[in-house]
Design a protein around this motif. Structure first.
Motif, mmCIF file in Angstrom:
data_model
loop_
_atom_site.group_PDB
_atom_site.id
_atom_site.type_symbol
_atom_site.label_atom_id
_atom_site.label_comp_id
_atom_site.label_asym_id
_atom_site.label_seq_id
_atom_site.Cartn_x
_atom_site.Cartn_y
_atom_site.Cartn_z
ATOM 1 N N HIS A 1 4.843 72.085 55.255
ATOM 2 C CA HIS A 1 4.539 72.251 56.683
ATOM 3 C C HIS A 1 4.136 70.891 57.241
ATOM 4 C CE1 HIS A 1 0.541 72.645 54.888
ATOM 5 N NE2 HIS A 1 -0.061 72.759 56.066
ATOM 6 N N HIS B 1 1.241 69.521 58.337
ATOM 7 C CA HIS B 1 -0.120 68.970 58.332
ATOM 8 C C HIS B 1 -0.241 67.683 57.508
ATOM 9 C CE1 HIS B 1 -2.133 72.978 59.673
ATOM 10 N NE2 HIS B 1 -1.680 72.267 60.683
ATOM 11 N N ASP C 1 -2.645 66.355 55.829
ATOM 12 C CA ASP C 1 -3.264 66.341 54.494
ATOM 13 C C ASP C 1 -2.241 66.656 53.403
ATOM 14 O OD1 ASP C 1 -3.327 68.971 55.595
ATOM 15 O OD2 ASP C 1 -4.939 69.592 54.267
ATOM 16 N N HIS C 2 -1.105 67.278 53.767
ATOM 17 C CA HIS C 2 -0.082 67.611 52.765
ATOM 18 C C HIS C 2 1.131 66.680 52.765
ATOM 19 C CE1 HIS C 2 -2.161 71.136 51.297
ATOM 20 N NE2 HIS C 2 -2.542 71.302 52.546
ATOM 21 N N HIS D 1 -0.329 80.406 58.767
ATOM 22 C CA HIS D 1 -1.162 79.197 58.777
ATOM 23 C C HIS D 1 -0.804 78.320 59.972
ATOM 24 C CE1 HIS D 1 -3.384 75.743 57.416
ATOM 25 N NE2 HIS D 1 -2.302 75.030 57.269
ATOM 26 N N ASP E 1 -1.815 76.532 51.739
ATOM 27 C CA ASP E 1 -2.875 76.881 52.692
ATOM 28 C C ASP E 1 -2.959 78.375 53.005
ATOM 29 O OD1 ASP E 1 -3.790 74.292 52.807
ATOM 30 O OD2 ASP E 1 -2.696 73.769 54.628
HETATM 31 ZN ZN LIG Z 1 -2.153 73.033 56.599
#
Ligand SMILES: [Zn+2]
Length: 385
Positions: free
Chosen positions: A168, A170, A172-173, A233, A252
């Motif tokens: 996805h 985000h 942080d990933h 999410h 997540d």
């Molecule tokens: Zn996420």
């Protein structure tokens, strides 16, 4: 303020001062002193009454006396401190939430998931890589793992990264995608492309291949099945299934051994989030990779989270039905609908926390950290969604 209006204000103040002074000048000194004494007496009386009322209000409703400050605790306040209150010592994390140790000299560990598929983690965030005859497919490039991923691959293979899959959008990933270097084919859901265009982050290059429903990646003799199950999410968050390895990665949503991150991991659609946990539960796989925490997951982990979700739902529903709106609200706030609801929702959340604590506080890591968040978001979704 303009110079003119400032002068107007000064002259008005001047007029008022003059107005007060003029009658005093026309009085004799005796009548002026009587008048002053009387005014002083009335003034002291008013001050005294005000101080008395204020003290009584402070004692019953407001510990500091300031409006907006904390008052008396709600009845049956949970022992777990609410959001925004400093906790002296968080609850111990149960053994079931721990994972294999990280070699501190390396800072990461690699877990063999079978048949060329590996998980890499620092025991906080997780990504994967899949080795095939001519290259490597990386699945997510977290900021915190970007420096480790090439080292981890080099432990096993000297082949280049040819593909990168985004679970996805985000950061942080996938915020380490640019740092991986090269020009891999980047595969993601079309909603992820839309969000990344909006975010315009040079560390998260745009996908070069997108899909809307399903996408099968075949490289050498390896296969990855990507699929979209709707918003939970965030839009574009996909399921990544490796059929030969029987590994499912969904990021997540489920946190093996742990409470979900606050507010059901910031789920943008909580009913959708609950539905995806059920989908994951019913699918056929052996190993689950959730994108966070210290270990991979089993069906027992997903079952436990599904059970927790249902318990939060039940606890919040019961609290909503049995808590009386407005009960115990300071009558002075009766015309403030925001305050009225805050006071109601706080008591609903408190009852929800109380209901869940005996069963769950030792079952999931971080229960005390986020249980208030889960109860607040659950009551909200039940009330308005
Ligand atoms: Zn996420």
């Amino acid at each position: 303020m303009s110079k003119e209006s400032n002068n107007d204000r000064l002259s008005l103040w001047g007029t008022a001062t003059n107005y007060q002074r003029t009658p005093h000048d026309s009085e004799n000194s005796v009548s002026r002193n009587v008048r002053i004494a009387w005014l002083c007496f009335v003034g002291l009386l008013i001050v005294g009454i005000c101080a008395g009322v204020n003290a009584a209000y402070s004692q019953s409703n407001n510990s500091s006396g300031a409006q907006g400050a904390a008052g008396e605790p709600y009845p049956n306040m949970p022992s777990i401190a609410p959001i925004g209150v400093r906790i002296g010592k968080y609850m111990d994390v149960p053994a079931s939430a721990q994972g294999p140790a990280i070699d501190p000299a390396k800072g990461y560990r690699v877990q063999d998931l079978g048949k060329g598929l590996y998980m890499i983690t620092d025991n906080a965030i997780q990504s994967m890589f899949l080795i095939y005859d001519r290259g490597v497919v990386v699945i997510d490039a977290p900021q915190n793992l970007a420096a480790y991923i090439p080292k981890a691959i080099a432990e096993i293979s000297d082949k280049p990264i040819t593909h990168l899959i985004y679970s996805h959008s985000h950061a942080d990933h996938i915020g380490g995608a640019k740092a991986l270097g090269g020009h891999p084919i980047i595969i993601a859901h079309e909603e992820t492309l839309r969000l990344l265009k909006r975010d315009a982050d040079p560390n998260r290059p745009l996908p070069t291949v997108t899909f809307s429903d399903k996408y099968t990646l075949r490289v050498g003799n390896q296969v990855l099945e990507l699929s979209y199950h709707g918003n939970a999410h965030e839009p574009g968050n996909i399921f990544i299934y490796a059929p030969a390895q029987r590994v499912l990665m969904v990021v997540d949503i489920v946190f093996p051994g742990w409470m979900p991150w606050r507010r059901f991991a910031l789920a943008q659609d909580i009913p959708g989030y609950f539905a995806q946990v059920e989908e994951i539960r019913k699918m056929d796989w052996d190993t689950f990779v959730g994108g966070h925490v210290a270990r991979t997951g089993t069906h027992a982990d997903v079952d436990l989270q599904a059970e927790f979700n249902q318990d939060v739902k039940q606890a919040a529903a019961t609290a909503l039905a049995t808590t009386k709106p407005g009960e115990g609200l300071n009558p002075l706030d009766k015309n403030n609908p925001w305050a009225f609801f805050d006071h109601y929702i706080d008591r609903v959340a408190a009852q929800c926390v109380n209901t869940l604590t005996p069963k769950w506080s030792t079952k999931l890591g971080g229960f005390d950290v986020y249980i208030w968040d889960q109860c607040y978001s659950m009551e909200q979704t039940l009330r308005i969604e």
